[in-house]
Design a protein around this motif. Structure first.
Motif, PDB file in Angstrom:
ATOM      1  N   PHE A  30       0.769  -0.921   0.087  1.00 52.31           N
ATOM      2  CA  PHE A  30       0.239   0.062   0.001  1.00 52.31           C
ATOM      3  C   PHE A  30       0.839   1.103  -0.086  1.00 52.31           C
ATOM      4  O   PHE A  30       1.368   1.711   1.134  1.00 52.31           O
ATOM      5  CB  PHE A  30      -0.797  -0.124   1.351  1.00 52.31           C
ATOM      6  N   ALA A  35       2.454  -4.992   3.109  1.00 50.68           N
ATOM      7  CA  ALA A  35       1.888  -5.427   3.943  1.00 50.68           C
ATOM      8  C   ALA A  35       2.185  -7.008   3.748  1.00 50.68           C
ATOM      9  O   ALA A  35       2.164  -7.859   4.861  1.00 50.68           O
ATOM     10  CB  ALA A  35       0.332  -5.176   3.536  1.00 50.68           C
ATOM     11  N   ASN A  55      -0.180  -7.958  15.808  1.00 52.15           N
ATOM     12  CA  ASN A  55      -0.987  -6.983  14.883  1.00 52.15           C
ATOM     13  C   ASN A  55      -0.341  -6.267  13.908  1.00 52.15           C
ATOM     14  O   ASN A  55       0.886  -6.032  13.813  1.00 52.15           O
ATOM     15  CB  ASN A  55      -1.620  -5.874  16.103  1.00 52.15           C
ATOM     16  N   ALA A  57       0.708  -7.770  11.039  1.00 49.91           N
ATOM     17  CA  ALA A  57       1.587  -8.504  10.483  1.00 49.91           C
ATOM     18  C   ALA A  57       1.132  -8.774   8.919  1.00 49.91           C
ATOM     19  O   ALA A  57       1.984  -9.286   8.143  1.00 49.91           O
ATOM     20  CB  ALA A  57       1.606  -9.868  11.346  1.00 49.91           C
ATOM     21  N   LYS A  59      -1.966 -10.515   8.274  1.00 47.45           N
ATOM     22  CA  LYS A  59      -2.935 -11.661   8.074  1.00 47.45           C
ATOM     23  C   LYS A  59      -4.196 -11.298   7.504  1.00 47.45           C
ATOM     24  O   LYS A  59      -4.554 -12.070   6.479  1.00 47.45           O
ATOM     25  CB  LYS A  59      -3.281 -12.065   9.544  1.00 47.45           C
ATOM     26  N   SER A  60      -4.844 -10.231   8.049  1.00 45.38           N
ATOM     27  CA  SER A  60      -6.139  -9.655   7.296  1.00 45.38           C
ATOM     28  C   SER A  60      -5.819  -9.495   5.953  1.00 45.38           C
ATOM     29  O   SER A  60      -6.814  -9.724   4.975  1.00 45.38           O
ATOM     30  CB  SER A  60      -6.736  -8.638   8.056  1.00 45.38           C
ATOM     31  N   SER A  61      -4.789  -8.737   5.686  1.00 47.51           N
ATOM     32  CA  SER A  61      -4.525  -8.484   4.253  1.00 47.51           C
ATOM     33  C   SER A  61      -4.553  -9.827   3.196  1.00 47.51           C
ATOM     34  O   SER A  61      -4.952  -9.678   2.122  1.00 47.51           O
ATOM     35  CB  SER A  61      -3.245  -7.796   4.031  1.00 47.51           C
ATOM     36  N   TYR A  70      -8.143  -7.271  -2.166  1.00 48.41           N
ATOM     37  CA  TYR A  70      -6.873  -6.793  -2.333  1.00 48.41           C
ATOM     38  C   TYR A  70      -6.299  -7.350  -3.779  1.00 48.41           C
ATOM     39  O   TYR A  70      -6.542  -8.797  -3.739  1.00 48.41           O
ATOM     40  CB  TYR A  70      -5.962  -6.647  -1.425  1.00 48.41           C
ATOM     41  N   GLN A 102     -12.934  -9.497  10.682  1.00 47.55           N
ATOM     42  CA  GLN A 102     -12.559  -9.292  11.744  1.00 47.55           C
ATOM     43  C   GLN A 102     -13.575  -8.112  12.534  1.00 47.55           C
ATOM     44  O   GLN A 102     -13.698  -8.418  13.707  1.00 47.55           O
ATOM     45  CB  GLN A 102     -10.942  -8.496  11.662  1.00 47.55           C
TER      46      GLN A 102
END
Ligand SMILES: Nc1ncnc2c1ncn2[C@@H]1O[C@H](COP(=O)(O)OP(=O)(O)O)[C@@H](O)[C@H]1O
Ligand SMILES: [Mg+2]
Lengths: 272, 358
Positions: A30, A35, A55, A57, A59-61, A70, A102
């Motif tokens: 980004f 990310a 947090n 790291a 993971k959600s990405s 994405y 999340q």
């Protein structure tokens, strides 16, 4: 953990098959923020795959890459051995990949039942005209899918709140309804982003049980992000560890637990 | 005590899916239909038809249309007047070009043409949201009115620039034109409103309705469950405009008879219909009826009481009406975004438990 495509049977008798989904050299940026940095891993059919890490790291990405929100600058996603073209989220959903978020993403204005019914949308094919006159296929389809949704409601033990608008539910139940919506689509791959965040011990136990049952009874492949190490060790077959966008560990819970990089980067500072 | 679901057991999902799951509601609904079809036509006179019933029914169709777009799908539109104008001019062109075809078919076709125009003007919704979309639909409103004013082909080159409806009949009874009787205007409007409400109800309770509501409530989550935002939004524009077009067609041909576009379908009309669904209830078919009834009846009531009863000047009463409507809009937006329909629901809920609230 070899790259073979053979299936194996776990100690508790579940079958873990060949590679369902493979991420190959994924890099996601980004602007200046990286990310995800050149990460590869795979998800096998029938397994519970955990992604852990501090947090931020990435993971959600990573889940967002899988579900089409994405698009990575580098690397490819392979589904059942075939390279997947760039897809929009609704196309990914139509491939049989469902997920939870999340931060809960339910339809607040709709009832629990309607929310879970939306999980069936990818399976409902009656045309607009048939729906407008509520005749034949449209009504039949509605009732068939309602039956399936009621089974999901029974499974998650939320019969009593069926008709309640989701906006009025407490946090823990919302998480459950969101899982219900994902389950209703009978996904091949289920992505769960911190399904137990913010829950008390009892709610966590319920949720763990649901996840295990889904995997066990329906053979659904699950990839989940979770912070609670105890839960991860109990639930998952294999774990990917991420830190600052890089993969620093990958293997069974045992292997990961004994990996020095992981201990340094993560386990020492976990349990926030 | 009287309003109960006791003894009402829904034993199948089909029953549970009914529009009125409680028997008492169902009876009341049938009773209203029976009175509307079987009693009112025999007593209606010109005053009641023109001041109350016909505008109420026709505005209800427009309100249902806008409610689908705004209340169910969450796309704010200020172009309702313009789309009603499309329906009106479409039906006018069809009536004059094919005088032998039934007016009922013309009205439905006018709805179809408006649906196509609605999809065209709905395209920006794929890129822009909320306030910006509202501005885009506002542009549509002004453009359409301008178009019908400026291109003589639309009004068949008439000297006045107006369009006026020739006489057309349904089963031998005139429903448009100067010789139309009050009950005939009422009946054709009623038939259309019942059909439209029924279609809208079916659409909103099924798959497509859930797609619209999913887009409204959270478009990201809607995509993740497989809703294509493009087709979901455009289908809402199409269905919404279809109803709005029918409403415009009837408003011109049955209700007014002759129309000057800027006057009949100006921006005020867009706001009027928007206010109807805000007061009546966003995302509710019943609310579309309630809101239309309220805003049609209010001026009639005020006129009769303030001007007729207290001897106020007419323009003072008209200003007073604006104040009331403005105040109501603000209070509904702040206190009860789901409008009269929600108040009604809450009242029923209370009644169901009365006299034992716990
Ligand atoms: N849409 C976005 N725009 C900009 N930066 C983002 C976006 N999504 C994630 N990031 C950044 O990517 C990094 C990883 O975030 P995330 O995937 O949410 O981490 P995790 O889920 O592991 O906590 C963070 O630095 C975050 O700020
Ligand atoms: Mg995260």
């Amino acid at each position: 953990m070899k790259d073979t495509n053979e299936s194996r049977v776990t100690e508790d008798g579940r079958t873990i098959g060949g590679i369902l989904m493979e991420m190959r050299n994924i890099t996601l940026r980004f602007g200046g923020v990286v990310a995800i940095k050149d990460i590869s891993f795979d998800i096998r059919e029938g397994e519970i795959r955990a992604i852990i890490g501090p947090n931020g790291a990435g993971k959600s990405s990573m889940l967002n890459v899988i579900s089409g929100f994405y698009h990575p600058q580098e690397g490819d996603v392979f589904f059942r051995g075939e390279k997947r073209p760039a897809m929009k989220p609704y196309q990914v959903a139509n491939m049989g990949i469902a997920r939870t978020f999340q931060n809960i993403a339910l339809f607040e204005g709709m009832s629990v039942l309607d929310n879970i019914m939306t999980g069936r949308l990818t399976h409902m094919k009656s045309g607009m005209l048939a729906q407008a006159i509520w005749w034949g296929k449209a009504e039949r389809e509605e009732i068939e899918n309602r039956e399936l949704v009621e089974r999901v409601i029974d499974f998650l033990e939320i019969q009593a709140i069926r008709k309640t608008p989701v906006g009025r539910l407490p946090y823990g139940l919302k998480k459950r309804v969101e899982l219900g919506r994902a389950l209703a689509s009978e996904p091949k791959l289920l992505l769960l982003d911190e399904p137990m965040a913010g829950m008390n011990v009892e709610e966590k136990e319920d949720m763990s049980r649901f996840i295990l049952d889904v995997n066990d009874e329906f053979g659904t492949t699950i990839a989940l992000i979770e912070h609670d190490m105890g839960v991860v060790m109990d639930l998952s077959d294999r774990v990917v560890v991420m830190d600052y966008g890089k993969k620093i560990g990958d293997g069974t819970p045992e292997e990961v637990r004994n990996n020095q990089d992981v201990i340094d980067a993560y386990l020492g500072v976990a349990h926030d | 005590m009287f309003y109960r679901e006791a003894g009402d057991f829904n034993t199948s999902y089909k029953q549970d899916n009914q529009t009125f799951p409680i028997k008492f509601d169902r009876w009341r609904y049938y009773a209203v239909l029976a009175v509307a079809f079987g009693v009112v036509p025999f007593f209606i006179n010109d005053y009641w038809a023109n001041a109350v019933f016909v505008p109420f029914l026709i505005y209800t169709i427009a309100a249902i249309g806008l409610n689908i777009l705004t209340g169910y799908c969450g796309q704010l539109s200020l172009g309702t007047g313009g789309f009603m104008a499309v329906g009106a001019y479409a039906v006018y062109k069809l009536m004059t070009a094919f005088p032998d075809v039934s007016i009922v078919i013309h009205v439905i076709l006018a709805g179809g043409i408006t649906a196509a125009v609605g999809v065209l003007f709905g395209l920006p919704s794929l890129r822009i949201k909320g306030f910006y979309l509202a501005v885009a639909t506002l542009a549509a409103q002004f453009f359409l009115v301008w178009l019908f004013n400026r291109v003589p082909w639309f009004y068949n080159y008439s000297a006045s620039g107006q369009i006026s409806a020739p006489e057309r009949t349904v089963v031998g009874v005139a429903v448009t034109g100067a010789n139309t009787e009050a009950w005939a205007k009422y009946m054709i409007s009623l038939v259309f409103v019942v059909a439209c409400a029924w279609l809208a109800r079916n659409l909103t309770r099924g798959t497509i309705g859930r797609k619209w509501m999913a887009i409204r409530d959270m478009d990201i989550a809607a995509e993740i469950i497989g809703v294509n935002p493009l087709t979901a939004k455009l289908s809402a524009f199409a269905v919404s405009s279809f109803f709005v077009g029918i409403s415009g067609a009837l408003f011109f041909s049955v209700y007014l008879g002759a129309v000057e576009v800027g006057e009949a379908f100006g921006i005020q009309k867009s706001f009027l219909v928007l206010f109807m669904i805000i007061i009546g209830g966003l995302g509710s078919i019943f609310g579309s009826f309630a809101g239309a009834a309220f805003l049609v009846l209010l001026p009639v009531l005020l006129k009769n009481t303030l001007v007729g009863g207290f001897g106020w000047a007419t323009d003072l009463a008209a200003h007073f009406e604006l104040v009331i409507v403005g105040g109501l809009i603000i209070s509904f937006l702040i206190m009860e975004p789901h409008g009269l329909a929600q108040l009604w629901r809450v009242a029923k809920e209370k009644l169901r438990l009365w006299p034992f609230p716990h």
